[in-house]
Design a protein around this motif. Structure first.
Motif, mmCIF file in Angstrom:
data_model
loop_
_atom_site.group_PDB
_atom_site.id
_atom_site.type_symbol
_atom_site.label_atom_id
_atom_site.label_comp_id
_atom_site.label_asym_id
_atom_site.label_seq_id
_atom_site.Cartn_x
_atom_site.Cartn_y
_atom_site.Cartn_z
ATOM 1 N N UNK A 1 0.841 -1.195 0.000
ATOM 2 C CA UNK A 1 0.000 0.000 0.000
ATOM 3 C C UNK A 1 0.879 1.249 0.000
ATOM 4 N N UNK A 2 0.291 2.360 -0.378
ATOM 5 C CA UNK A 2 0.970 3.649 -0.425
ATOM 6 C C UNK A 2 1.386 4.040 0.988
ATOM 7 N N UNK A 3 2.667 4.305 1.230
ATOM 8 C CA UNK A 3 3.110 4.677 2.585
ATOM 9 C C UNK A 3 2.446 5.939 3.113
ATOM 10 N N UNK A 4 1.913 6.781 2.238
ATOM 11 C CA UNK A 4 1.272 8.021 2.673
ATOM 12 C C UNK A 4 -0.248 7.908 2.699
ATOM 13 N N UNK A 5 -0.770 6.739 2.375
ATOM 14 C CA UNK A 5 -2.228 6.524 2.382
ATOM 15 C C UNK A 5 -2.472 5.028 2.397
ATOM 16 N N UNK A 6 -2.668 4.464 3.581
ATOM 17 C CA UNK A 6 -2.739 3.003 3.706
ATOM 18 C C UNK A 6 -3.913 2.395 2.937
ATOM 19 N N UNK A 7 -4.919 3.206 2.627
ATOM 20 C CA UNK A 7 -6.061 2.694 1.868
ATOM 21 C C UNK A 7 -5.837 2.730 0.359
ATOM 22 N N UNK A 8 -4.711 3.302 -0.056
ATOM 23 C CA UNK A 8 -4.333 3.329 -1.469
ATOM 24 C C UNK A 8 -3.533 2.057 -1.744
ATOM 25 N N UNK A 9 -4.199 1.038 -2.253
ATOM 26 C CA UNK A 9 -3.594 -0.279 -2.429
ATOM 27 C C UNK A 9 -2.874 -0.332 -3.777
ATOM 28 N N UNK A 10 -1.561 -0.532 -3.734
ATOM 29 C CA UNK A 10 -0.762 -0.530 -4.961
ATOM 30 C C UNK A 10 -0.913 -1.811 -5.761
ATOM 31 N N UNK A 11 -1.435 -2.848 -5.134
ATOM 32 C CA UNK A 11 -1.589 -4.156 -5.794
ATOM 33 C C UNK A 11 -3.055 -4.497 -6.025
ATOM 34 N N UNK A 12 -3.892 -3.477 -6.199
ATOM 35 C CA UNK A 12 -5.327 -3.756 -6.307
ATOM 36 C C UNK A 12 -5.710 -4.464 -7.604
ATOM 37 N N UNK A 13 -4.864 -4.311 -8.652
ATOM 38 C CA UNK A 13 -5.187 -4.976 -9.928
ATOM 39 C C UNK A 13 -4.132 -5.989 -10.368
ATOM 40 N N UNK A 14 -3.025 -6.042 -9.648
ATOM 41 C CA UNK A 14 -1.970 -7.006 -9.961
ATOM 42 C C UNK A 14 -1.268 -7.387 -8.672
ATOM 43 N N UNK A 15 -0.963 -8.701 -8.481
ATOM 44 C CA UNK A 15 -1.296 -9.821 -9.372
ATOM 45 C C UNK A 15 -2.748 -10.246 -9.211
ATOM 46 N N UNK A 16 -3.364 -10.612 -10.324
ATOM 47 C CA UNK A 16 -4.744 -11.081 -10.266
ATOM 48 C C UNK A 16 -4.818 -12.445 -9.586
ATOM 49 N N UNK A 17 -3.766 -13.244 -9.760
ATOM 50 C CA UNK A 17 -3.728 -14.581 -9.163
ATOM 51 C C UNK A 17 -2.271 -15.016 -9.046
#
Length: 425
Positions: A303-319
């Protein structure tokens, strides 16, 4: 002492691999001329959104760069062309509960304009942004709504496909905060940063001369945007390698996101003494993180260190399949980097550089290197041509001192297929 002498004295502090990697990075990044063009496009779109007949006139609260454009890590997308993606955010005075499709559609309409206007045939609607297409460049504009009372520029972005109304959603994001965090963790190296800046500006001057462009803007003597740290240059090389690896073998798969690569690079920055070491260390560190998650049968997450709800892996990896593919590619990358840093002849070095970063920039970097030393050593130049990957002391006047490097986190993936890695039950 002429200019070439000064160059050789500075190059003497680095290995041939360091210089070659820097020269490849120079050739795959936005040149100073292209950078200025990107800035011009950026300002033009900002002004266009505020034109009199724009549906967003008076509603654009802020307009700022994000991604590679914000941190100086933009690279050419493909091996056969110099297409660059420029990412910007448009802070719109929408309500926080705005419908995601309405937010994206309104921005798209504002950029595209009326039939026959300047961007009518240049704008494409995407899932989270609108893309303006230029020759050799794409400008991706993402709408956001600022959340009052949160860290500067934290807001919502939107995901929507008109054909999938059930899948639309609003997501937390703070790309500005991430960029500031990244920049703070990867400050320019004073010596190598100056060296890289000179290489970038000189290469752009040479391009201008060869192209004989009368309208080319003069390249400045200095450009702080090109005084980069080894970590940022390593990130550019990693992004370029990823682009080419997926173009060649995994065209249908989503690429590991640039922001995730940037997160890993910033996390492991400032622990090496040379560009070649930095690149190897970063690749092996990524490999260790991904491999550890894969061994547990889990997808990697960040997640973004400046916004924990900003998920950097929300679309990758899909599986796990996505993850296994990237581990396999990273393993191949790490093996070739280890070979590149060994005692190898120039032709093999060129072949590895071509495999990793593309034929055109690799061959250009090697050609420049051979010409530079051939011209300076005169009749003795032939002694170096296909020799070992070290700079002869007779050429530069002094030997390059070896540097130390911190070990990357351990892993056991070399030669293993990720699908065969042991998984915790």
């Amino acid at each position: 002492m002429n200019y070439s002498d000064r160059y050789l004295r500075q190059i003497a502090n680095y290995s041939i691999v360091d210089v070659m990697l820097a020269d490849v990075a120079v050739r795959i990044q936005l040149s100073p001329t292209d950078y200025q063009l990107a800035v011009d496009h950026y300002h033009a779109i900002n002004e266009w959104l505020e034109r009199d007949d724009s549906p967003l006139k008076g509603h654009v609260s802020d307009f700022y760069p994000q991604g590679g454009f914000a941190i100086g890590a933009t690279v050419a997308r493909h091996s056969t062309d110099n297409e660059f993606d420029i990412d910007v955010m448009a802070d719109i005075a929408y309500r926080l509960d705005v419908d995601p499709e309405d937010a994206l559609a309104t921005l798209h309409a504002a950029i595209r304009g009326e039939r026959g206007s300047r961007y009518w045939l240049k704008t494409d609607r995407k899932t989270r942004c609108s893309t303006v297409n230029y020759d050799g460049m794409h400008l991706d504009v993402t709408p956001t709504v600022r959340i009052v009372g949160t860290l500067d520029k934290t807001g919502l972005i939107f995901h929507s496909k008109p054909e999938e109304p059930w899948a639309k959603k609003s997501l937390f994001a703070n790309p500005h905060g991430f960029a500031q965090w990244f920049i703070a963790r990867t400050p320019p190296d004073e010596d190598f940063g100056t060296f890289f800046e000179r290489r970038s500006l000189d290469y752009d001057r040479e391009r201008a001369i060869l192209s004989k462009r009368a309208d080319a803007a003069p390249v400045p003597e200095q450009c702080p945007a090109y005084q980069k740290s080894r970590a940022v240059i390593a990130l550019q090389l990693i992004k370029r390698w990823r682009n080419l690896a997926y173009d060649k073998r995994h065209g249908a798969r989503r690429l590991p996101p640039s922001v995730l690569l940037a997160y890993y690079v910033a996390t492991h920055a400032n622990q090496t003494k040379s560009l070649a070491e930095e690149l190897s260390f970063q690749v092996e560190s990524m490999l260790a993180i991904l491999g550890e998650a894969h061994n547990r049968g889990q997808k990697v997450s960040a997640s973004n260190p400046t916004c924990k709800d900003d998920i950097l892996t929300d679309r990758w990896p899909a599986d796990l399949s996505d993850q296994a593919v990237f581990i396999r590619e990273l393993t191949d990358f790490a093996v070739k980097l280890r070979r590149l840093r060994g005692e190898i002849a120039l032709p093999e070095m060129q072949q590895i550089l071509e495999d990793l970063f593309g034929e055109k920039p690799a061959r250009s970097a090697v050609k420049d290197h051979v010409q530079r030393f051939g011209q300076d050593v005169g009749s003795t130049g032939s002694r170096f041509m296909p020799g070992k990957a070290t700079i002869p002391a007779a050429v530069v006047g002094s030997a390059a001192a070896p540097s130390s490097v911190r070990s990357a986190p351990s892993h056991k993936f070399f030669g293993d297929h990720p699908d065969d890695l042991p998984k915790r039950r």
